[in-house]
Design an enzyme around this catalytic site. Structure first.
Site, PDB file in Angstrom:
ATOM      1  N   CYS A 123       0.821  -1.219   0.000  1.00  0.00           N
ATOM      2  CA  CYS A 123       0.000   0.000   0.000  1.00  0.00           C
ATOM      3  C   CYS A 123       0.854   1.268   0.000  1.00  0.00           C
ATOM      4  CB  CYS A 123      -0.922   0.011   1.209  1.00  0.00           C
ATOM      5  SG  CYS A 123      -1.993  -1.418   1.271  1.00  0.00           S
ATOM      6  N   HIS A 259      -3.331   7.105   2.811  1.00  0.00           N
ATOM      7  CA  HIS A 259      -3.743   5.821   2.245  1.00  0.00           C
ATOM      8  C   HIS A 259      -5.170   5.521   2.706  1.00  0.00           C
ATOM      9  CE1 HIS A 259      -4.085   1.711   1.235  1.00  0.00           C
ATOM     10  NE2 HIS A 259      -3.794   1.233   2.429  1.00  0.00           N
ATOM     11  N   ASN A 290     -10.322  -0.142  -0.477  1.00  0.00           N
ATOM     12  CA  ASN A 290      -8.875   0.036  -0.307  1.00  0.00           C
ATOM     13  C   ASN A 290      -8.166  -0.554  -1.526  1.00  0.00           C
ATOM     14  OD1 ASN A 290      -6.171  -0.405   0.325  1.00  0.00           O
ATOM     15  ND2 ASN A 290      -6.582  -0.997   2.448  1.00  0.00           N
TER      16      ASN A 290
HETATM   17  O1  UT7 Z   1      -4.078  -1.360   3.450  1.00  0.00           O
HETATM   18  C1  UT7 Z   1      -3.128  -1.887   4.313  1.00  0.00           C
HETATM   19  C2  UT7 Z   1      -3.304  -1.347   5.684  1.00  0.00           C
HETATM   20  N1  UT7 Z   1      -4.534  -1.867   6.219  1.00  0.00           N
HETATM   21  C3  UT7 Z   1      -5.114  -1.290   7.222  1.00  0.00           C
HETATM   22  O2  UT7 Z   1      -4.637  -0.272   7.708  1.00  0.00           O
HETATM   23  C4  UT7 Z   1      -6.337  -1.935   7.795  1.00  0.00           C
HETATM   24  C5  UT7 Z   1      -6.361  -1.782   9.285  1.00  0.00           C
HETATM   25  N2  UT7 Z   1      -7.425  -2.534   9.988  1.00  0.00           N
HETATM   26  C6  UT7 Z   1      -8.724  -2.237   9.857  1.00  0.00           C
HETATM   27  O3  UT7 Z   1      -9.114  -1.400   9.065  1.00  0.00           O
HETATM   28  C7  UT7 Z   1      -9.685  -2.909  10.812  1.00  0.00           C
HETATM   29  O4  UT7 Z   1      -8.942  -3.692  11.710  1.00  0.00           O
HETATM   30  C8  UT7 Z   1     -10.765  -3.805  10.125  1.00  0.00           C
HETATM   31  C9  UT7 Z   1     -11.760  -2.924   9.396  1.00  0.00           C
HETATM   32  C10 UT7 Z   1     -10.086  -4.772   9.190  1.00  0.00           C
HETATM   33  C11 UT7 Z   1     -11.521  -4.613  11.173  1.00  0.00           C
HETATM   34  O5  UT7 Z   1     -12.136  -3.742  12.101  1.00  0.00           O
HETATM   35  P1  UT7 Z   1     -11.885  -3.941  13.669  1.00  0.00           P
HETATM   36  O6  UT7 Z   1     -12.686  -2.915  14.340  1.00  0.00           O
HETATM   37  O7  UT7 Z   1     -10.397  -3.900  13.917  1.00  0.00           O
HETATM   38  O8  UT7 Z   1     -12.461  -5.370  13.926  1.00  0.00           O
HETATM   39  P2  UT7 Z   1     -11.853  -6.546  14.827  1.00  0.00           P
HETATM   40  O9  UT7 Z   1     -11.052  -7.438  13.994  1.00  0.00           O
HETATM   41  O10 UT7 Z   1     -11.228  -5.990  16.089  1.00  0.00           O
HETATM   42  O11 UT7 Z   1     -13.171  -7.295  15.262  1.00  0.00           O
HETATM   43  C12 UT7 Z   1     -14.184  -6.651  16.084  1.00  0.00           C
HETATM   44  C13 UT7 Z   1     -15.428  -7.502  16.104  1.00  0.00           C
HETATM   45  C14 UT7 Z   1     -15.187  -8.948  16.490  1.00  0.00           C
HETATM   46  O12 UT7 Z   1     -16.325  -9.406  17.214  1.00  0.00           O
HETATM   47  P3  UT7 Z   1     -16.306  -9.485  18.817  1.00  0.00           P
HETATM   48  O13 UT7 Z   1     -15.150 -10.375  19.175  1.00  0.00           O
HETATM   49  O14 UT7 Z   1     -16.118  -8.069  19.290  1.00  0.00           O
HETATM   50  O15 UT7 Z   1     -17.652 -10.053  19.150  1.00  0.00           O
HETATM   51  C15 UT7 Z   1     -15.123  -9.676  15.163  1.00  0.00           C
HETATM   52  O16 UT7 Z   1     -15.493 -11.031  15.278  1.00  0.00           O
HETATM   53  O17 UT7 Z   1     -16.028  -7.559  14.806  1.00  0.00           O
HETATM   54  C16 UT7 Z   1     -16.138  -8.922  14.348  1.00  0.00           C
HETATM   55  N3  UT7 Z   1     -15.831  -8.937  12.928  1.00  0.00           N
HETATM   56  C17 UT7 Z   1     -16.752  -8.796  11.976  1.00  0.00           C
HETATM   57  N4  UT7 Z   1     -18.066  -8.631  12.035  1.00  0.00           N
HETATM   58  C18 UT7 Z   1     -18.752  -8.495  10.875  1.00  0.00           C
HETATM   59  C19 UT7 Z   1     -14.603  -9.056  12.328  1.00  0.00           C
HETATM   60  N5  UT7 Z   1     -14.731  -9.002  10.993  1.00  0.00           N
HETATM   61  C20 UT7 Z   1     -16.050  -8.836  10.751  1.00  0.00           C
HETATM   62  C21 UT7 Z   1     -16.806  -8.703   9.581  1.00  0.00           C
HETATM   63  N6  UT7 Z   1     -18.139  -8.522   9.689  1.00  0.00           N
HETATM   64  N7  UT7 Z   1     -16.228  -8.706   8.360  1.00  0.00           N
END
Ligand code: UT7
Length: 334
Positions: A123, A259, A290
């Site tokens: 990226c 980004h 993205n």
């Molecule tokens: O381009 C390269 C650089 N990339 C980035 O900078 C991306 C950085 N990361 C992110 O943008 C975020 O971490 C994501 C958008 C990928 C994920 O968001 P998050 O708020 O970090 O989610 P998480 O992985 O901490 O998960 C939070 C909750 C979990 O549930 P519980 O344990 O709180 O009940 C996950 O199971 O959300 C759940 N979850 C989802 N729910 C619905 C994880 N993925 C999903 C999903 N749909 N796709």
């Protein structure tokens, strides 16, 4: 006898971005079309990432085809001919032929016989390319350099991977860097943290794919929450340092083009940098997703097309991702 001096460059040539272009992959894919396979919802995706819909390429929209589209627009915008391009730098991780590079074919299709090579900084690739291009022009190694950021991440994203399927997208953005009267590209601030190599990566290398007899392509996986923390905290510091190194105060900045990884990362960075409300912030992720190496040039060109970025404006660019790697610089809008 002393060795001859090989230095024919007496003074540095100021460099600047002279033109910008973009190509958006043509399939518009709303959240509703990706949620079922990952047990998610439109509401969750919008809240957690800011993405409403993303762009996916059709079979005809190859890495080369999208690059050529964006490049033609940038070359036109710069007011030069393709034959004047001395170097083509293509930042991508989704040109799926190990060799030759995508850059030589792109150069050929454009009508350039300049040096052409690909770089791999995920990226952060476009901002790496811009830094190299600027220094090539400054040192006199090239007069015009075409920098392209391009991805077809839909080829290497699993539609059932919950952490990535809703994020990644396809497209291309391009910039022509060339000579100017005054310097229009500030010093790059860049670096890497290979200790976090595994946070965003291809599932397995090609030998392992063959060794286990897999019939499916490897795909991207990401430890999203860890990348999020790194990006929101560490990249705000890099962005602030970049402004300082260019001698630009936050109140003098016109545009912030980070980004397009996640709308919440963008907001966190803007808060932590204490950007005044007068700074226009790129939010291209909402309708593009993205697009990795293409994300910054896509967002930048769109701001110009929308009249948000005007000629002579000062823009802070920062890109970050797999590696982990990052690069940032301040540029003047052509
Ligand atoms: O381009 C390269 C650089 N990339 C980035 O900078 C991306 C950085 N990361 C992110 O943008 C975020 O971490 C994501 C958008 C990928 C994920 O968001 P998050 O708020 O970090 O989610 P998480 O992985 O901490 O998960 C939070 C909750 C979990 O549930 P519980 O344990 O709180 O009940 C996950 O199971 O959300 C759940 N979850 C989802 N729910 C619905 C994880 N993925 C999903 C999903 N749909 N796709």
């Amino acid at each position: 006898m002393s060795a001859p001096s090989l230095d024919t460059v007496r003074t540095l040539q100021p460099s600047a971005v002279l033109g910008l272009g973009l190509y958006r992959a043509s399939r518009v894919v709303p959240n509703a079309d990706v949620v079922e396979a990952i047990d998610s919802s439109d509401e969750w995706i919008q809240q957690r990432s800011g993405i409403v819909e993303r762009r996916f390429a059709t079979p005809e929209e190859s890495v080369v085809a999208m690059s050529v589209g964006a490049a033609r627009e940038a070359i036109d915008d710069a007011g030069i001919q393709p034959g004047q391009i001395d170097v083509v730098i293509v930042a991508t991780v989704s040109h799926l032929l190990q060799t030759p590079s995508a850059a030589t074919m792109i150069a050929h299709e454009l009508g350039s016989t300049g040096a052409a090579f690909d770089i791999s900084a995920a990226c952060a690739g476009f901002c790496h390319g811009l830094a190299i291009a600027s220094d090539l022009v400054r040192a006199g190694s090239a007069r015009h350099v075409l920098v392209i950021g391009v991805e077809r991440l839909s080829d290497i994203t699993s539609p059932t991977d919950r952490g990535t399927a809703f994020i990644f997208s396809d497209g291309a953005g391009a910039a022509v860097v060339g000579p100017a009267e005054t310097q229009g590209i500030g010093p790059v601030v860049w670096g890497s943290d290979g200790g976090k190599y595994d946070l965003i990566r291809q599932t397995e290398d090609w030998r392992d794919v063959v060794a286990v007899g897999s019939t499916t392509m490897p795909h991207l996986v990401m430890k999203g929450a860890e990348v999020f923390r790194w990006a929101a905290f560490e990249m705000a510091k890099v962005a602030t340092e970049t402004l300082e190194r260019s001698g630009v105060r936050p109140e003098d900045l016109d545009l912030f083009v980070p980004h397009q990884a996640n709308m919440r990362i963008t907001d966190a960075m803007a808060r932590s940098m204490k950007l005044p409300d007068t700074v226009r912030i790129a939010r291209d992720i909402a309708h593009q997703g993205n697009a990795s190496a293409a994300s910054v040039p896509l967002a930048l060109r769109q701001l110009v097309l929308d009249g948000e970025a005007r000629s002579g404006d000062t823009a802070l660019l920062i890109a970050f991702g797999a590696g982990l790697s990052f690069a940032a610089q301040v540029i003047r809008i052509p």
